[in-house]
Design a protein around this motif. Sequence first.
Motif, short mmCIF file in Angstrom:
data_model
loop_
_atom_site.label_atom_id
_atom_site.label_comp_id
_atom_site.label_asym_id
_atom_site.label_seq_id
_atom_site.Cartn_x
_atom_site.Cartn_y
_atom_site.Cartn_z
N UNK A 33 0.83 -1.21 0.00
CA UNK A 33 0.00 0.00 0.00
C UNK A 33 0.86 1.26 0.00
N UNK A 34 1.97 1.24 0.74
CA UNK A 34 2.89 2.37 0.76
C UNK A 34 3.48 2.58 -0.64
N UNK A 35 3.86 1.50 -1.28
CA UNK A 35 4.43 1.55 -2.63
C UNK A 35 3.42 2.13 -3.62
N UNK A 36 2.17 1.72 -3.51
CA UNK A 36 1.12 2.22 -4.40
C UNK A 36 0.87 3.71 -4.19
N UNK A 37 0.87 4.13 -2.94
CA UNK A 37 0.66 5.55 -2.61
C UNK A 37 1.80 6.40 -3.16
N UNK A 38 3.02 5.93 -3.02
CA UNK A 38 4.19 6.67 -3.51
C UNK A 38 4.17 6.80 -5.03
N UNK A 39 3.59 5.83 -5.71
CA UNK A 39 3.56 5.83 -7.17
C UNK A 39 2.54 6.83 -7.72
N UNK A 40 1.56 7.20 -6.92
CA UNK A 40 0.52 8.12 -7.37
C UNK A 40 1.02 9.56 -7.25
N UNK A 41 0.60 10.43 -8.16
CA UNK A 41 1.00 11.84 -8.04
C UNK A 41 0.38 12.45 -6.78
N UNK A 42 1.10 13.40 -6.19
CA UNK A 42 0.62 14.03 -4.97
C UNK A 42 -0.68 14.78 -5.26
N UNK A 43 -1.66 14.58 -4.41
CA UNK A 43 -2.95 15.23 -4.60
C UNK A 43 -2.84 16.71 -4.27
N UNK A 44 -3.68 17.51 -4.90
CA UNK A 44 -3.67 18.95 -4.71
C UNK A 44 -3.85 19.32 -3.24
N UNK A 50 0.59 20.67 2.95
CA UNK A 50 2.02 20.63 3.27
C UNK A 50 2.65 22.02 3.22
N UNK A 51 2.27 22.82 2.22
CA UNK A 51 2.83 24.17 2.11
C UNK A 51 2.35 25.06 3.24
N UNK A 52 1.07 24.95 3.61
CA UNK A 52 0.55 25.74 4.73
C UNK A 52 1.28 25.38 6.03
#
Length: 126
Positions: A33-44, A50-52
């Motif tokens: 599941x971690x591998x799958x999450x890392x493969x997906x583009x970061x969601x808006x 993260x920036x806030x």
Amino acid sequence: MERLQKSCLYCKKEVFGRSDKKFCDPQCKSAYQYQQTRAQPERFYNKVDNQLRLNRKLLKDYNKGGKVTVRTSVLKAKGFDARFFTHYWKNGKGDVYLFVYEYGFLRRLEHGVEKYILIQWQDYMN
């Protein structure tokens, strides 16, 4: 009923147990599941959140005195992005402070150098 040979989706070892089982153990399931999450583009949403969080941390770290002036280049070098803020407050002079939660900043040009005036939210600002 004949059971099909199944292998773990992560480590490819043979899987025993239920017919719909996909992983040999919880560690493989978690790693997959971690591998799958890392493969997906970061969601808006994640990018904004993260920036806030980074902006708030930087404003908090640099504003130890309640009202401080800092060169914009110092904050930008640490990853600060002024386009990400949560709300604003306009003072009596018409200056608009942008806030990241309880920490605010105002862009100023002093002697040709771009700076931010950092403040903290106060009760009278409502």
